[in-house]
Design a protein around this motif. Structure first.
Motif, PDB file in Angstrom:
ATOM      1  N   PRO A   1      -5.586   7.558 -22.552  1.00 45.47           N
ATOM      2  CA  PRO A   1      -5.802   7.137 -21.168  1.00 45.47           C
ATOM      3  C   PRO A   1      -5.897   8.363 -20.253  1.00 45.47           C
ATOM      4  N   PRO A   2      -6.557   8.252 -19.111  1.00 47.52           N
ATOM      5  CA  PRO A   2      -7.089   7.018 -18.516  1.00 47.52           C
ATOM      6  C   PRO A   2      -8.461   6.598 -19.043  1.00 47.52           C
ATOM      7  N   LYS A   3      -9.133   7.458 -19.793  1.00 47.20           N
ATOM      8  CA  LYS A   3     -10.443   7.077 -20.320  1.00 47.20           C
ATOM      9  C   LYS A   3     -10.310   5.968 -21.350  1.00 47.20           C
ATOM     10  N   GLY A   4      -9.365   6.116 -22.242  1.00 46.96           N
ATOM     11  CA  GLY A   4      -9.111   5.090 -23.241  1.00 46.96           C
ATOM     12  C   GLY A   4      -7.988   4.169 -22.802  1.00 46.96           C
ATOM     13  N   SER A   5      -7.735   3.161 -23.614  1.00 45.10           N
ATOM     14  CA  SER A   5      -6.686   2.189 -23.294  1.00 45.10           C
ATOM     15  C   SER A   5      -5.351   2.630 -23.877  1.00 45.10           C
ATOM     16  N   PHE A   6      -4.279   2.207 -23.214  1.00 44.64           N
ATOM     17  CA  PHE A   6      -2.952   2.466 -23.771  1.00 44.64           C
ATOM     18  C   PHE A   6      -2.734   1.615 -25.020  1.00 44.64           C
ATOM     19  N   HIS A   7      -3.288   0.407 -25.002  1.00 48.93           N
ATOM     20  CA  HIS A   7      -3.150  -0.482 -26.151  1.00 48.93           C
ATOM     21  C   HIS A   7      -3.879   0.094 -27.364  1.00 48.93           C
ATOM     22  N   VAL A   8      -3.313  -0.146 -28.535  1.00 49.05           N
ATOM     23  CA  VAL A   8      -3.885   0.344 -29.791  1.00 49.05           C
ATOM     24  C   VAL A   8      -3.947  -0.810 -30.788  1.00 49.05           C
ATOM     25  N   ASP A   9      -5.077  -0.921 -31.467  1.00 50.96           N
ATOM     26  CA  ASP A   9      -5.202  -1.897 -32.547  1.00 50.96           C
ATOM     27  C   ASP A   9      -4.461  -1.315 -33.756  1.00 50.96           C
ATOM     28  N   VAL A  10      -3.219  -1.738 -33.922  1.00 54.62           N
ATOM     29  CA  VAL A  10      -2.358  -1.147 -34.950  1.00 54.62           C
ATOM     30  C   VAL A  10      -2.914  -1.385 -36.353  1.00 54.62           C
ATOM     31  N   ARG A  11      -3.532  -2.524 -36.572  1.00 59.93           N
ATOM     32  CA  ARG A  11      -4.087  -2.814 -37.901  1.00 59.93           C
ATOM     33  C   ARG A  11      -5.218  -1.852 -38.247  1.00 59.93           C
ATOM     34  N   GLU A  12      -6.119  -1.625 -37.294  1.00 59.75           N
ATOM     35  CA  GLU A  12      -7.221  -0.691 -37.529  1.00 59.75           C
ATOM     36  C   GLU A  12      -6.710   0.745 -37.632  1.00 59.75           C
TER      37      GLU A  12
END
Length: 255
Positions: free
Chosen positions: A94-105
């Protein structure tokens, strides 16, 4: 004297065999040929492979979709943990990317990278580099897969240390009262089933805290992110106490 018809026929039959022997021998490099003294025949001798060489060749063939040099000898050194996972975290932090992460991927890409970077996959002269790369991948994955450590890491990139700062506390009487009441309920529980409601409520707190952190990092609001990271530390500590509950075991909450 001309050879008899029988001799000429025998010579004709043996000719293909002689040509075959000559042709096959010509394909063998001279450097790999030795003279067998008992029979003076020329035989090809191959250098035996070591167990490490066989394992390395077999493991290299097992994952042809990856180029090991790209992992252990990247063109540029990753500056953040996010750069180690270009597929899952292509937008970066962040701030360009999201704080959330797809943990499975994230885990999927982590396993792919480790399958290539593992020291046993590389010849001896690259093992040290592979070990360092593997350790870096492990550290990055461990940090990013957990929302609290991820928030603490992102704050550390901005020079804010809340992971080791013992003075980083939330001056919120309502929050502290809620934490103390939750601790008392955990300690007074006589059966693990009594904790189900507390677990559900605490998981919801952590989810809400993640949303606040996502907004804070997206807006580049480090003060809000710092305060919420400290709050989340309380909820994560309660979660650990709930998961490790034992009857009569005292609860120690980290503030």
């Amino acid at each position: 004297m001309r050879p008899s018809l029988f001799v000429r026929r025998q010579l004709g039959r043996d000719a293909p065999l002689r040509r075959s022997i000559t042709t096959s021998s010509a394909k063998i490099p001279q450097s790999s040929l030795q003279i067998c003294e008992p029979c003076s025949r020329r035989i090809a001798v191959r250098e035996p492979q070591t167990n490490n060489q066989r394992r390395w060749q077999a493991s290299s063939a097992a994952s042809p979709q990856f180029a090991s040099d790209d992992v252990i000898k990247p063109k540029s050194i990753p500056q953040t943990h996010y750069e180690i996972f270009p597929k899952t975290l292509a937008s970066g932090p962040p701030p360009k990317g999201s704080f959330h992460v797809d943990v499975r991927e994230l885990r999927k890409e982590f396993l792919q990278l480790q399958s290539v970077a593992h020291p046993d996959r590389h010849p001896p002269h690259l093992k040290t580099r592979a070990e360092a790369t593997s350790a870096r991948i492990n550290e990055a994955y461990k940090t990013l897969q957990n929302p609290l450590s991820r928030a603490q890491y992102l704050l550390s990139l901005r020079g804010i240390d809340v992971a080791e700062d013992e003075m980083a506390k939330v001056e919120d009487p309502e929050l502290l009262m809620e934490v103390l009441e939750t601790r008392e309920e955990i300690e007074s529980a006589s059966d693990e089933g009594e904790l189900d409601g507390l677990k559900t409520a605490n998981d919801k707190r952590i989810e809400e805290s993640e949303e606040v952190l996502n907004r804070a990092f997206k807006e580049d609001n480090m003060e809000l992110a710092k305060g919420e990271a400290v709050r989340m530390r309380y909820w994560v500590n309660i979660k650990e106490s709930l998961d490790g509950w034992e009857k009569g075991k005292p609860i120690v909450l980290v503030h």
